[in-house]
Design a protein around this motif. Structure first.
Motif, PDB file in Angstrom:
ATOM      1  N   ASP A   1       0.824  -1.217   0.000  1.00 16.50           N
ATOM      2  CA  ASP A   1       0.000   0.000   0.000  1.00 16.50           C
ATOM      3  C   ASP A   1       0.854   1.261   0.000  1.00 16.50           C
ATOM      4  O   ASP A   1       0.624   2.184  -0.764  1.00 16.50           O
ATOM      5  CB  ASP A   1      -0.885   0.038   1.258  1.00 16.50           C
ATOM      6  N   ARG A   2       1.811   1.268   0.897  1.00 16.26           N
ATOM      7  CA  ARG A   2       2.650   2.459   1.065  1.00 16.26           C
ATOM      8  C   ARG A   2       3.403   2.783  -0.227  1.00 16.26           C
ATOM      9  O   ARG A   2       3.499   3.938  -0.624  1.00 16.26           O
ATOM     10  CB  ARG A   2       3.630   2.207   2.215  1.00 16.26           C
ATOM     11  N   LEU A   3       3.917   1.751  -0.895  1.00 20.69           N
ATOM     12  CA  LEU A   3       4.678   1.974  -2.119  1.00 20.69           C
ATOM     13  C   LEU A   3       3.774   2.238  -3.319  1.00 20.69           C
ATOM     14  O   LEU A   3       4.090   3.062  -4.168  1.00 20.69           O
ATOM     15  CB  LEU A   3       5.603   0.783  -2.398  1.00 20.69           C
ATOM     16  N   TYR A   4       2.645   1.544  -3.410  1.00 22.11           N
ATOM     17  CA  TYR A   4       1.764   1.650  -4.570  1.00 22.11           C
ATOM     18  C   TYR A   4       0.858   2.879  -4.505  1.00 22.11           C
ATOM     19  O   TYR A   4       0.691   3.588  -5.485  1.00 22.11           O
ATOM     20  CB  TYR A   4       0.928   0.376  -4.699  1.00 22.11           C
ATOM     21  N   HIS A   5       0.249   3.109  -3.323  1.00 24.69           N
ATOM     22  CA  HIS A   5      -0.708   4.206  -3.175  1.00 24.69           C
ATOM     23  C   HIS A   5      -0.108   5.448  -2.513  1.00 24.69           C
ATOM     24  O   HIS A   5      -0.631   6.536  -2.683  1.00 24.69           O
ATOM     25  CB  HIS A   5      -1.907   3.767  -2.322  1.00 24.69           C
ATOM     26  N   GLY A   6       0.926   5.252  -1.712  1.00 24.33           N
ATOM     27  CA  GLY A   6       1.468   6.360  -0.927  1.00 24.33           C
ATOM     28  C   GLY A   6       0.820   6.476   0.439  1.00 24.33           C
ATOM     29  O   GLY A   6       1.134   7.379   1.217  1.00 24.33           O
ATOM     30  N   PHE A   7      -0.077   5.568   0.761  1.00 22.68           N
ATOM     31  CA  PHE A   7      -0.779   5.532   2.046  1.00 22.68           C
ATOM     32  C   PHE A   7      -1.293   4.112   2.246  1.00 22.68           C
ATOM     33  O   PHE A   7      -1.303   3.312   1.316  1.00 22.68           O
ATOM     34  CB  PHE A   7      -1.951   6.523   2.067  1.00 22.68           C
ATOM     35  N   VAL A   8      -1.728   3.814   3.465  1.00 22.66           N
ATOM     36  CA  VAL A   8      -2.294   2.503   3.776  1.00 22.66           C
ATOM     37  C   VAL A   8      -3.813   2.647   3.845  1.00 22.66           C
ATOM     38  O   VAL A   8      -4.327   3.593   4.437  1.00 22.66           O
ATOM     39  CB  VAL A   8      -1.732   1.952   5.108  1.00 22.66           C
ATOM     40  N   ILE A   9      -4.505   1.724   3.220  1.00 18.16           N
ATOM     41  CA  ILE A   9      -5.973   1.717   3.210  1.00 18.16           C
ATOM     42  C   ILE A   9      -6.455   0.996   4.460  1.00 18.16           C
ATOM     43  O   ILE A   9      -6.128  -0.172   4.676  1.00 18.16           O
ATOM     44  CB  ILE A   9      -6.497   1.013   1.941  1.00 18.16           C
ATOM     45  N   ASP A  10      -7.224   1.700   5.280  1.00 19.14           N
ATOM     46  CA  ASP A  10      -7.800   1.129   6.496  1.00 19.14           C
ATOM     47  C   ASP A  10      -9.315   1.187   6.387  1.00 19.14           C
ATOM     48  O   ASP A  10      -9.868   2.089   5.741  1.00 19.14           O
ATOM     49  CB  ASP A  10      -7.333   1.903   7.729  1.00 19.14           C
ATOM     50  N   PHE A  11     -10.002   0.243   7.060  1.00 20.04           N
ATOM     51  CA  PHE A  11     -11.457   0.223   6.919  1.00 20.04           C
ATOM     52  C   PHE A  11     -12.218  -0.435   8.057  1.00 20.04           C
ATOM     53  O   PHE A  11     -13.420  -0.250   8.174  1.00 20.04           O
ATOM     54  CB  PHE A  11     -11.862  -0.432   5.587  1.00 20.04           C
ATOM     55  N   PHE A  12     -11.583  -1.224   8.927  1.00 18.10           N
ATOM     56  CA  PHE A  12     -12.301  -1.801  10.069  1.00 18.10           C
ATOM     57  C   PHE A  12     -12.440  -0.715  11.126  1.00 18.10           C
ATOM     58  O   PHE A  12     -11.441  -0.213  11.651  1.00 18.10           O
ATOM     59  CB  PHE A  12     -11.549  -2.992  10.671  1.00 18.10           C
ATOM     60  N   ASP A  13     -13.678  -0.366  11.450  1.00 18.52           N
ATOM     61  CA  ASP A  13     -13.944   0.767  12.343  1.00 18.52           C
ATOM     62  C   ASP A  13     -14.825   0.318  13.502  1.00 18.52           C
ATOM     63  O   ASP A  13     -16.026   0.128  13.345  1.00 18.52           O
ATOM     64  CB  ASP A  13     -14.627   1.878  11.534  1.00 18.52           C
ATOM     65  N   PHE A  14     -14.199   0.135  14.676  1.00 18.60           N
ATOM     66  CA  PHE A  14     -14.949  -0.195  15.885  1.00 18.60           C
ATOM     67  C   PHE A  14     -15.196   1.089  16.662  1.00 18.60           C
ATOM     68  O   PHE A  14     -14.299   1.917  16.829  1.00 18.60           O
ATOM     69  CB  PHE A  14     -14.170  -1.198  16.752  1.00 18.60           C
ATOM     70  N   HIS A  15     -16.430   1.250  17.152  1.00 20.60           N
ATOM     71  CA  HIS A  15     -16.800   2.502  17.816  1.00 20.60           C
ATOM     72  C   HIS A  15     -17.914   2.268  18.831  1.00 20.60           C
ATOM     73  O   HIS A  15     -18.701   1.330  18.710  1.00 20.60           O
ATOM     74  CB  HIS A  15     -17.266   3.529  16.773  1.00 20.60           C
ATOM     75  N   ILE A  16     -17.924   3.123  19.830  1.00 22.52           N
ATOM     76  CA  ILE A  16     -19.022   3.161  20.799  1.00 22.52           C
ATOM     77  C   ILE A  16     -19.400   4.630  20.933  1.00 22.52           C
ATOM     78  O   ILE A  16     -18.580   5.449  21.374  1.00 22.52           O
ATOM     79  CB  ILE A  16     -18.614   2.577  22.165  1.00 22.52           C
ATOM     80  N   GLY A  17     -20.593   4.960  20.490  1.00 27.23           N
ATOM     81  CA  GLY A  17     -21.001   6.358  20.481  1.00 27.23           C
ATOM     82  C   GLY A  17     -20.075   7.158  19.569  1.00 27.23           C
ATOM     83  O   GLY A  17     -19.848   6.781  18.422  1.00 27.23           O
ATOM     84  N   ASP A  18     -19.509   8.234  20.097  1.00 28.53           N
ATOM     85  CA  ASP A  18     -18.589   9.068  19.314  1.00 28.53           C
ATOM     86  C   ASP A  18     -17.140   8.593  19.407  1.00 28.53           C
ATOM     87  O   ASP A  18     -16.271   9.114  18.718  1.00 28.53           O
ATOM     88  CB  ASP A  18     -18.668  10.531  19.788  1.00 28.53           C
ATOM     89  N   TRP A  19     -16.865   7.625  20.288  1.00 28.90           N
ATOM     90  CA  TRP A  19     -15.501   7.120  20.441  1.00 28.90           C
ATOM     91  C   TRP A  19     -15.215   6.086  19.363  1.00 28.90           C
ATOM     92  O   TRP A  19     -16.016   5.179  19.117  1.00 28.90           O
ATOM     93  CB  TRP A  19     -15.319   6.475  21.814  1.00 28.90           C
ATOM     94  N   HIS A  20     -14.073   6.240  18.685  1.00 31.44           N
ATOM     95  CA  HIS A  20     -13.657   5.299  17.642  1.00 31.44           C
ATOM     96  C   HIS A  20     -12.270   4.768  17.961  1.00 31.44           C
ATOM     97  O   HIS A  20     -11.358   5.551  18.240  1.00 31.44           O
ATOM     98  CB  HIS A  20     -13.598   5.987  16.268  1.00 31.44           C
ATOM     99  N   TYR A  21     -12.126   3.449  17.892  1.00 33.90           N
ATOM    100  CA  TYR A  21     -10.797   2.850  17.930  1.00 33.90           C
ATOM    101  C   TYR A  21     -10.144   3.201  16.596  1.00 33.90           C
ATOM    102  O   TYR A  21     -10.846   3.327  15.587  1.00 33.90           O
ATOM    103  CB  TYR A  21     -10.920   1.325  18.089  1.00 33.90           C
TER     104      TYR A  21
END
Length: 164
Positions: free
Chosen positions: A111-131
């Motif tokens: 990701d870092r070499l191909y896109h220049g960033f890492v793609i993230d997508f698993f989002d755990f959250h409780i209310g407004d708090w996000h891991y």
């Protein structure tokens, strides 16, 4: 004529590296094909698929240090390959752990070499708090490290001898 005995080593676990790498890349290309940046799909009250880009390392550390992070990932990958090569084939837990770590490191390195960033997508959250949002590669790295730690706590490699 004497036959040379081939040493059996942990590189036979490279199949697990490939599985992690392919699952990671497939999941990221799925996200790229189906989500716009910051799009989110709530699947459970505490879990969403949310497309974000991480320009740093874990938890957003070292933002903008793409090449430094890539070099670190390459060095870690080479060290882990050496560990696997030196490890006996029958050291299943350690070989699996290091293979998970290597597969994850290579996925994020791609990701870092191909896109220049890492793609993230698993989002755990409780209310407004996000891991911090993470991906398959991050999960494999964390599982590998946790199992290595638990394995080293649970089964000591050497026993101290009592001398009289």
């Amino acid at each position: 004529m004497k036959q040379e005995v081939k040493k059996s080593h942990g590189l036979c676990f490279l199949w697990l590296v490939v599985v992690v790498f392919v699952l990671d890349l497939a999941s990221k290309f799925f996200i790229l094909a189906n989500f716009e940046l910051y799009d989110s799909l709530q699947l459970l009250p505490i879990f969403s698929i949310t497309y974000v880009r991480n320009y740093g390392a874990a938890f957003g550390l070292f933002l903008g240090q793409r090449w430094m992070l890539a070099i670190v990932a390459i060095v870690i990958s080479l060290v882990v390959m050496r560990i696997l090569y030196k490890s006996p084939k029958k050291d299943y837990l350690n070989n699996a752990c290091f293979s998970l770590i290597l597969g994850g490191a290579l996925g994020n390195l791609f990701d870092r070499l191909y896109h220049g960033f890492v793609i993230d997508f698993f989002d755990f959250h409780i209310g407004d708090w996000h891991y911090p949002v993470f991906n398959v590669a991050d999960s494999a790295i964390c599982i590998g490290v946790i199992l290595l730690i638990l394995g080293s706590i649970g089964s000591p490699k050497r026993k101290d001898k009592v001398t009289s």
